[in-house]
Scaffold this motif. Sequence first.
Motif, PDB file in Angstrom:
ATOM      1  N   UNK A   8       0.822  -1.208   0.000  1.00 44.30           N
ATOM      2  CA  UNK A   8       0.000   0.000   0.000  1.00 44.30           C
ATOM      3  C   UNK A   8       0.862   1.268   0.000  1.00 44.30           C
ATOM      4  N   UNK A   9       2.012   1.228   0.668  1.00 43.49           N
ATOM      5  CA  UNK A   9       2.944   2.357   0.613  1.00 43.49           C
ATOM      6  C   UNK A   9       3.378   2.590  -0.833  1.00 43.49           C
ATOM      7  N   UNK A  41       2.894   5.941  -5.652  1.00 41.62           N
ATOM      8  CA  UNK A  41       2.751   5.968  -7.103  1.00 41.62           C
ATOM      9  C   UNK A  41       1.658   6.896  -7.602  1.00 41.62           C
ATOM     10  N   UNK A  42       0.897   7.508  -6.691  1.00 46.14           N
ATOM     11  CA  UNK A  42      -0.186   8.414  -7.093  1.00 46.14           C
ATOM     12  C   UNK A  42       0.386   9.823  -7.284  1.00 46.14           C
ATOM     13  N   UNK A  72       6.001   6.552  11.381  1.00 49.16           N
ATOM     14  CA  UNK A  72       6.902   6.156  10.286  1.00 49.16           C
ATOM     15  C   UNK A  72       6.241   6.143   8.920  1.00 49.16           C
ATOM     16  N   UNK A  73       4.926   5.989   8.872  1.00 52.65           N
ATOM     17  CA  UNK A  73       4.242   5.839   7.582  1.00 52.65           C
ATOM     18  C   UNK A  73       4.445   7.019   6.643  1.00 52.65           C
ATOM     19  N   UNK A  93       9.541   7.109  -0.651  1.00 51.41           N
ATOM     20  CA  UNK A  93       9.323   6.351  -1.885  1.00 51.41           C
ATOM     21  C   UNK A  93       8.731   7.240  -2.974  1.00 51.41           C
ATOM     22  N   UNK A  94       7.921   8.187  -2.586  1.00 51.02           N
ATOM     23  CA  UNK A  94       7.395   9.128  -3.585  1.00 51.02           C
ATOM     24  C   UNK A  94       8.537   9.908  -4.219  1.00 51.02           C
ATOM     25  N   UNK A  95       9.489  10.372  -3.421  1.00 48.16           N
ATOM     26  CA  UNK A  95      10.653  11.064  -3.969  1.00 48.16           C
ATOM     27  C   UNK A  95      11.431  10.151  -4.931  1.00 48.16           C
ATOM     28  N   UNK A  96      11.551   8.892  -4.565  1.00 48.89           N
ATOM     29  CA  UNK A  96      12.233   7.941  -5.454  1.00 48.89           C
ATOM     30  C   UNK A  96      11.490   7.830  -6.777  1.00 48.89           C
TER      31      UNK A  96
END
Length: 318
Positions: free
Chosen positions: A56-57, A62-63, A81-82, A89-92
């Motif tokens: 889900x993360x 990915x949105x 932490x979420x 991960x969004x930055x990645x």
Amino acid sequence: MSGTSGRARSSNGPTFDLFDNTPELIPLRTAARSEDWNAVRAFFSGLDSVDKVSSAVAVLAGIDGTEFLLERAVADHPGDPLPRAALAERYVRIGWAIRSSARAQYVSADQFDRFHTWLRKAEQLLIELCAEQPAYAPAWTARLMTARGLQLGQAEARRRYDRLSAHHPHHYRAQVQLLQQVCPKWSGSWEAAHGFARECATASPDGSNSGALVALAHIEHWLELDGPEATAYLRGIPVRDDLRNAAQISVLHPDHRPDWNSVGAHNAFAFAFSIGGHFQDAAPHFAFLGDRASEDPWDYTSDPRTTFLKYRKSALGA
């Protein structure tokens, strides 16, 4: 990803849309697009496994545009932490979109600079988060992505994977990330890639998705070959038997319980068997999938939709 078994085929053919294939994730997308952090957090609070949280993360990251929601959530909830893991991960994802999926020789110096800038922003979040929450799987999984993109090397990537696997020894998303790292295109080797895939398949409990790593490794190997050599590779009996064994102990095992990664796993097997001409072996995977296709690996073909339909017909006769 899906939590259901096969679905009837529609007259419209396959869908490659994640949310069509996994409608359980639609509330997460709705909450993210509404910039409703409380609803996002409530969605995660209802998840019952580490694998679901990590998946889900990835979906949240990915949105498009979620970095703004996540940056506010990080500021408002510094102990959670979420939001930090999802923002990293969004930055990645933003960085990788700039870099593109092209081989390094086709990526400009400016693209690399901007790519690495985003990955370093992610890494700064993740270093602190992993120190505070050493068992938090989404953070370590994202750190496998930054390790690869920042070219920190095989040893560092494996160290990060080992830190995660000490707490979650069969974490599928992390396994998929490390498999990419150990392929030759990231300074690994085919011996390492196939070895790691088989290690994951055999060490994981019967019925897990990890056997699909064997299919993913063979697909990666096939991509590196040209013309007749590529065709012969997946048609070969040793590869076919390797795929058969991996499928039988994973997604075709009686203990398999479909989850959000099962659609991707079945698509990997369906693709590898079909490209190799082993349509009888591909049949149970297409039967499970129905119309649920995944972009990876079908995007490796020039026409994913037509290719999926053609191979499904060859496997199932309809």
